[in-house]
Design an enzyme around this catalytic site. Structure first.
Site, PDB file in Angstrom:
ATOM      1  N   LYS A 259      42.810  49.022  40.773  1.00 24.61           N
ATOM      2  CA  LYS A 259      42.056  48.130  39.899  1.00 24.61           C
ATOM      3  C   LYS A 259      41.323  48.941  38.844  1.00 24.61           C
ATOM      4  CE  LYS A 259      40.947  45.283  43.846  1.00 24.61           C
ATOM      5  NZ  LYS A 259      40.002  45.137  44.920  1.00 24.61           N
TER       6      LYS A 259
HETATM    7  N1  GLU Z   1      39.237  45.717  51.914  1.00 29.02           N
HETATM    8  C1  GLU Z   1      40.143  46.836  51.924  1.00 29.02           C
HETATM    9  C2  GLU Z   1      40.735  47.025  50.556  1.00 29.02           C
HETATM   10  O1  GLU Z   1      40.713  46.100  49.744  1.00 29.02           O
HETATM   11  C3  GLU Z   1      41.287  46.681  52.898  1.00 29.02           C
HETATM   12  C4  GLU Z   1      40.817  46.736  54.281  1.00 29.02           C
HETATM   13  C5  GLU Z   1      41.871  46.696  55.358  1.00 29.02           C
HETATM   14  O2  GLU Z   1      42.962  46.132  55.163  1.00 29.02           O
HETATM   15  O3  GLU Z   1      41.569  47.198  56.422  1.00 29.02           O
HETATM   16  O4  GLU Z   1      41.223  48.099  50.279  1.00 29.02           O
END
Ligand code: GLU
Length: 286
Positions: A259
């Site tokens: 991003k």
């Molecule tokens: N929230 C994390 C991210 O967007 C991913 C977490 C996970 O899949 O354990 O990179």
């Protein structure tokens, strides 16, 4: 007795728009859940108060629906569960497995620089030298004064408590095999940030357990973090799910889509006239 149906999850952080890499992970999770006769949950990982934005949460829901993905309600928003993370953290503190750290990033960098070469964690950050590990009663005084602090896992104490034979089952199309976990390569990892009583690591293991997640399917960039997660799961008495770490989509320069590096978002693709069918086909989910 029949085994419970598999539960998977897609867990994006709402700090930007979703890109093709997220679409791949979301589609893979949904596809595997369907093939295993289970379900896939959506979780909004919004513990970062500065970077998480409601508009990005709306964007995630819109983009996933556009791809044809819907999720069971309720969708868990991590920012609404800080008291639960605090309780898990307090449990670790009470058992002498975590300590407050008052060092700023600059102080840590300076201390490490003055000490010559220091080993790095899997994210290429120098391991914390343990400066605040043995502050004793001074730590409570500083907390009482309101000094900002993170909480770090005391890795040596945690490993003594968990035992040396940590591991998990990794699965893919070819089958499943046991992988040994070595959390010590993270050193005294931060398990709670200065601004909220958790870190990604603590919140994710807590939530995977609360939501009954049996299969964690996420990118290879989080493979090393799994070692730390298995340790936390063991310390907290939580089940260890099966894991699959999928390859990451790369950009034209061979770097992981991100991003922050302006990877083309699904919203951009939609505006440019791409159809969800075309995106699915491009990612191998026709
Ligand atoms: N929230 C994390 C991210 O967007 C991913 C977490 C996970 O899949 O354990 O990179």
């Amino acid at each position: 007795m029949t085994a419970a149906a598999p539960v998977l999850r897609f867990a994006p952080s709402p700090n930007g728009r979703l890109h093709l890499g997220h679409a791949f992970s979301a589609l893979l999770n949904a596809d595997l859940a369907a093939r295993m006769g289970g379900l896939c949950r959506l979780r909004i990982e919004d513990i970062d108060p500065a970077r998480s934005k409601p508009a990005f949460v709306d964007g995630i829901v819109t983009d996933l629906a556009w791809l044809g993905l819907t999720y069971p309600e309720p969708v868990r928003h991590q920012s609404r569960h800080m008291a639960d993370y605090r309780a898990a953290l307090d449990g670790l503190i009470g058992r002498g497995l975590a300590y407050p750290c008052f060092c700023s990033r600059g102080q840590i960098r300076a201390r490490i620089a003055s000490g010559g070469d220091s080993p790095c964690d899997p994210d290429s950050m120098p391991l914390y030298p343990g400066t605040c590990r043995d502050l004793g009663s001074a730590a409570a005084e500083r907390i009482g004064r309101g000094d900002p602090h993170t909480w770090r896992l005391d890795m040596a104490a945690a490993m003594r408590c968990a035992g040396p034979t940590l591991g998990y089952v990794a699965f893919d199309e070819a089958g499943a095999h046991r992988v040994a976990a070595d959390p010590t390569r993270w050193g005294d990892a931060v398990i709670a940030r200065r601004d909220v009583p958790t870190s990604y690591h603590l919140a994710v293991v807590h939530d995977d357990a609360v939501e009954g997640v049996t299969h964690v399917v996420r990118g290879r960039d989080l493979e090393a973090a799994t070692d730390l997660h298995v340790l936390l799961q063991t310390l907290l008495g939580l089940p260890v799910p099966r894991f699959r770490h999928h390859p990451l989509l790369l950009d034209a320069r061979g770097e992981k889509l991100s991003k922050s590096r302006d990877a083309q978002s699904l919203a951009d693709l939609r505006q440019a006239g791409q159809t969800p069918e075309a995106v699915r086909a491009r990612l191998g989910f026709a």
